[in-house]
Structures are given as structure tokens and as C-alpha cells.
Enzyme design. Structure first.
Site, PDB file in Angstrom:
ATOM      1  N   SER A 226       0.834  -1.205   0.000  1.00 62.35           N
ATOM      2  CA  SER A 226       0.000   0.000   0.000  1.00 62.35           C
ATOM      3  C   SER A 226       0.874   1.262   0.000  1.00 62.35           C
ATOM      4  CB  SER A 226      -0.899  -0.016   1.235  1.00 62.35           C
ATOM      5  OG  SER A 226      -0.088  -0.074   2.387  1.00 62.35           O
ATOM      6  N   CYS A 281      -3.895  -4.459  -7.710  1.00 62.58           N
ATOM      7  CA  CYS A 281      -3.434  -3.068  -7.811  1.00 62.58           C
ATOM      8  C   CYS A 281      -3.713  -2.518  -9.205  1.00 62.58           C
ATOM      9  CB  CYS A 281      -1.954  -2.971  -7.506  1.00 62.58           C
ATOM     10  SG  CYS A 281      -0.962  -3.747  -8.768  1.00 62.58           S
ATOM     11  N   GLU A 380      -8.345   4.347  -2.121  1.00 68.36           N
ATOM     12  CA  GLU A 380      -8.217   3.002  -2.686  1.00 68.36           C
ATOM     13  C   GLU A 380      -9.071   2.066  -1.822  1.00 68.36           C
ATOM     14  OE1 GLU A 380      -4.517   0.773  -2.189  1.00 68.36           O
ATOM     15  OE2 GLU A 380      -4.780  -0.067  -4.190  1.00 68.36           O
TER      16      GLU A 380
END
Ligand code: NAD
Length: 495
Positions: A226, A281, A380
Site C-alpha cells: 500500500s 493493484c 483506494e
């Protein structure tokens, strides 16, 4: 209950730290194992093993390195289903996605098998009279990789095959959420005949990561995870004098122009948003519907969502599995609620779908008329949630991508070649797709985003990976004046 330890100096070892963490089967919610969480002493043992192994491995011929890499590649191919089975058991992704993950990892090993070509260096003859200059690329020494939960086998394979092919020794710290698949891949690596210590695996959490970041013998850090942790890893590693590359999170946009093939775009949006439960991702999390395409597109996506089969990854009919943990599921559900409260339209609400048992399942969600100030747009989410933002023009869509702090992937769907070409130039992202929603580069190109999606100046795997894992050495040689040589070549010398 399975006990998952480390692989240090060529041997599987149990935890000695006394600390372990839970590993779940996300499709049942049952704890299936305990993973070792390494102490500083255990990390140091791995570093010592890697350092000792480097003395020989760094000198090993390209021919031998290639042979071993090919053996490893063959073992991974032969055991691909077993790796995939372990991925599904601990990550939850469906078997097809798990097999796809292994296949993409194999691409990276195959690239590393071509190291003899990639490491040829460069030579300038007669740079000056009697002077030649050449560049070789030499390994760094002990290097380490820290990887995320969502591709527990593939992301390590982005790193260690190239690092090892370049002559480095490697320490892998996989995600503590699904550690069995990477450990098994490391066992296959050992079985291929690589010397002990060339690849070590230490399982663990922040403590293990911090030790790797600070350890003076570790020369480089590759990280994928992350954005906040990527930023931390990059700054800590570089402040300790290490080379670092740290890939972070993402918010990937898919721009759909009014001339796009709607069926194709809807298929792409559904597979790219909900595949692997959105825990990718490179997942598409925002569709930017340009002009009047919105209503048609939302309807086409909705129809496809209704047919998606959600269930255990081991069930061959399942197309999407659970999320990684109960906390991840609840966090994603919280975003759906926040989107609803902020005023976007809940076209499909994943919370409506009920699942039997204790698995970490959540249905798929489609939010329409999302605006760029909403948390479902800015954050996100990393789950099966797709946001549709309406834009009047192509330029508005591009502005959105440019204003977004993330810059991993971006895609355009259009039949207009000129618009597509313009988008390639305009999109502020490291990887761009034209009618391709998830433009993950093949193993002989390199992977990495821009802006808050990556820290450091090299992307991962492919040619950039080789650059990261080697340092150049330039050798300048002056040769004696041929006139002074005792050997008569029988023709004028060329100096
Ligand atoms: P994460 O950042 O929580 O964890 C990644 C790694 O960092 C793990 O090995 C973990 O043990 C370690 N870690 C976690 N917290 C730490 C801390 N405080 N200090 C030191 N180390 C720590 O990421 P995750 O949840 O495992 O993975 C999902 C994230 O990874 C998403 O944001 C996703 O976008 C990103 N990701 C990015 C890429 C890419 O190529 N850009 C690829 C895959 C995943």
C-alpha cells in the site's frame, strides 16, 4: 493446524521467536494455520546465510546460473496447480485467477533465464588511441523483497528471479496473510539446485521489515504494497543508504468514449473491477463515462454483474471469491455506505447478497454518478466496488486522471485511433491500456506506476529490474604501443 515457518540457509525452519499470526481460509473464515513472525535474530540469520552464499553465487558462471534458472522454471511449470491450490486456500481467489497469477510469475522467471543476453554490458573499442572502454553490471550483494497479500506468488517472482540471475542473494519477506504459496515456490527453487542461502524466506510483520530496512548488509529493498507503507519503506531504506524501489496503491481509471464498443467495454469493466474480488493493484475502480455513453454502459455492466457467480475459489463454477479478511470485507462495506450517504446512486449493492457460512464474502457493487470529492472516489477501496463518474468530455476525463494522486494504470476504450494515441500521451500513469483494462506489462517490459503509486526511480522486473539489481562498473584500458611489442603480426598494427 498448519505451522508455517521460514526457509533459512536452504532449510525449512520453525519459528523461534515465539510469535505467530493467524492464517485463514477466507472462503470459510476458519483459521487454518499459524505463520511465524520473525524476530530480529531470525532475520539476522537469514542475512548471514545470504551474505555467505553471495561469496560464491556472485562468482558463479552465467552458464550455471542459466541452467539452474531453467530447472526452477520447469519445476514451477510442473507444480503450477499446487501453487495455485495454495493461493486459493489462503488468499481465496478462484483457481483460474490463481493459475493466471502463476503463469504471470513464470513469465518473469523465463525473462531471468535469458540473463546471458541481458547482462552483456557494453563495449567501446578505440575510445581514444589504444584505449578501450567497457561497462559491466555487477550484483549488489544481499537484497530483500517485501511483498503484499494480493499476489503472494507472482510479486515475489517479479523480484527474486531477476535479482538472483544478476548474481545477488535474496531475502523474501512475504505477506503474513497468505505465506504458504511463496514458501512453496522457495522450496521449488531449492529443489532446482540453487545453493543454500541464495534465496531465504523470512515470514513476519513490521518487526522483520524494519530489521531488513536497517540491516547494514542488505544493499537494496524492493517493496510492493500500500502507498503509506511504500512511502515509509522507501524513505527508511534510502535513509539507511540502500537502493530502494517501492510500489504502492492505485486508483485506476477506465475512460470510455461515446464511440467505444459498449459490449467490449462492459465485459472489460466487470472482469477488471471484480476479478480477484477487486484486490488487484491494476483493478479498474473508476469508469469515466464520457458524453452520452453513461446510461448504456451502466446498464450493460449491471446485466453482467447479475450473472457473476460468487463462491469458494475451489468451486470451478465460481468467478469471484471472498475478500482476504473479515476486516477487509467490513472496510469495503463501510465505503459502500459512505458512497450511499454522500449521494451517489447504488445501482447494485454488494451488501444485499447473502452468503452462508463464515467466509469473508461480499457481493459486487456498482456506484453511479460518483463525484471526485467522495471517499469512494478518493480512496483506494481494494474490493469489488466500481464507481462510475460521468464526464462531459475527453478532456474532463483526462483531467480527472491527472488530478488523482495515484498513477498506476489507466485505460481508454474507443474505436478512434487518434483519440487512443492522444490518450497514451496524456494519461498520467505508468501503464496504459488501449481497449485493454488491465495493462500489466509482459515480463520483458517493466511494471510500475507513477506519482503515489511508486517511489524510487526504477520500475520492477524486465530490463528495469536488471538495472535495479546491478551496479555498473566502467573499465577503461590502455593497451601498450604495438610498436613496442615483441610479436611480429606481419602487417601494420592498428592503434
Ligand atoms: P501492505 O502495505 O499492508 O503490506 C505489504 C507488506 O508490507 C507486507 O509484507 C506487510 O507485512 C508489510 N507491512 C505492513 N505494514 C507494515 C508496516 N507498518 N511497516 C513495515 N511493513 C509493513 O499491503 P497489502 O494489504 O498486503 O497489499 C495491498 C496493497 O498493495 C494495495 O494497496 C495494493 O494496491 C498494493 N499493491 C500494489 C501493487 C503495485 O504493483 N503497485 C501490486 C500489488 C499490490
Amino acid at each position: 493446524m498448519q505451522k508455517i515457518g521460514h526457509l533459512i540457509d536452504g532449510t525449512l525452519v520453525e519459528a523461534t521467536s515465539g510469535n505467530t499470526g493467524p492464517v485463514y481460509d477466507p472462503s470459510t473464515g476458519v483459521e487454518t494455520g499459524r505463520v511465524a513472525l520473525a524476530s530480529v535474530t531470525e532475520v539476522d540469520a537469514a542475512v548471514t546465510s545470504a551474505e555467505t552464499a553471495f561469496e560464491e553465487w556472485g562468482q558463479t558462471s552465467l552458464a550455471r546460473r542459466t541452467k539452474l534458472m531453467i530447472s526452477f522454471r520447469n519445476l514451477v511449470v510442473a507444480n503450477a496447480d499446487e501453487i495455485a491450490r495454495r493461493l486459493t486456500a489462503e488468499h481465496g481467489k478462484v483457481m483460474d485467477d490463481a493459475r493466471g497469477e502463476v503463469a504471470r510469475g513464470i513469465e518473469n522467471i523465463e525473462f531471468a533465464c535469458g540473463l546471458t543476453d541481458a547482462l552483456k554490458g557494453a563495449y567501446s573499442e578505440q575510445a581514444s588511441n589504444g584505449v578501450d572502454v567497457h561497462t559491466v553490471r555487477q550484483p549488489l550483494g544481499v537484497v530483500a523483497g517485501i511483498t503484499p497479500f494480493n499476489f503472494p506468488a507472482m510479486v515475489p517472482m517479479w523480484m527474486f528471479p531477476n535479482a538472483v540471475a544478476c548474481g545477488n542473494t535474496f531475502i523474501l519477506k512475504p505477506s503474513e496473510r497468505d505465506p504458504s504459496a511463496p514458501l512453496y515456490v522457495a522450496e521449488l527453487f531449492q529443489e532446482a539446485g540453487f545453493p543454500a542461502g541464495v534465496l531465504n524466506v523470512v515470514n513476519g510483520d513490521k518487526l522483520a521489515v524494519d530489521r531488513l530496512l536497517e540491516h547494514p548488509k542488505v544493499k537494496a529493498i524492493s517493496f510492493v504494497g500500500s502507498t503509506p507503507i511504500a512511502r515509509y519503506v522507501y524513505s527508511t531504506a534510502t535513509s539507511h543508504g540502500k537502493r530502494a524501489q517501492a510500489l504502492g496503491g492505485a486508483k485506476n481509471h477506465m475512460l470510455v468514449l461515446p464511440d467505444a464498443d459498449i459490449e467490449m467495454a462492459a465485459d472489460a469493466a466487470v472482469s477488471a473491477a471484480y476479478g480477484s474480488a477487486g484486490e488487484r493493484c491494476m483493478a479498474i475502480s473508476v469508469v469515466v463515462a464520457v458524453g452520452d455513453v453513461g446510461d448504456r454502459l451502466v446498464e450493460a455492466i449491471k446485466i453482467r454483474m447479475e450473472k457473476l457467480i460468487i463462491g469458494s475459489g475451489t468451486d470451478p463454477s465460481s468467478e469471484m471469491g471472498p475478500l482476504i479478511t473479515a476486516q477487509a470485507r467490513d472496510r469495503v462495506a463501510g465505503y459502500i455506505q459512505a458512497g450511499f450517504e454522500a449521494g451517489c446512486e447504488l445501482v447494485v449493492d454488494g451488501r444485499d447478497q447473502r452468503f452462508e457460512g463464515g467466509g469473508f464474502f461480499l457481493g459486487v457493487t456498482l456506484l453511479d454518478r460518483v463525484t471526485t470529492d467522495m471517499s469512494v472516489y478518493t480512496d483506494e477501496i481494494f474490493g469489488p466496488v466500481l464507481a462510475v463518474v460521468r464526464a462531459d468530455t475527453y478532456a474532463d476525463g483526462v483531467d480527472m486522471i491527472r488530478s488523482n494522486p495515484y498513477g498506476n494504470g489507466a485505460a481508454i476504450f474507443t474505436r478512434d485511433g487518434g483519440a487512443a494515441r492522444q490518450f497514451q500521451r496524456d494519461a498520467d500513469a505508468g501503464m496504459v491500456g488501449v481497449n485493454v483494462p488491465i495493462p500489466v506489462p509482459v515480463g520483458y517490459h517493466s511494471f510500475g506506476g507513477w506519482k503515489d503509486s511508486a517511489f524510487g526511480d526504477t520500475t520492477m522486473y524486465g530490463p528495469e529490474g536488471l538495472r535495479f539489481y546491478t551496479r555498473p562498473k566502467v573499465i577503461t584500458s590502455r593497451w601498450p604501443d604495438p610498436a613496442t611489442s615483441s610479436v611480429d603480426l606481419g602487417f601494420p598494427r592498428n592503434n
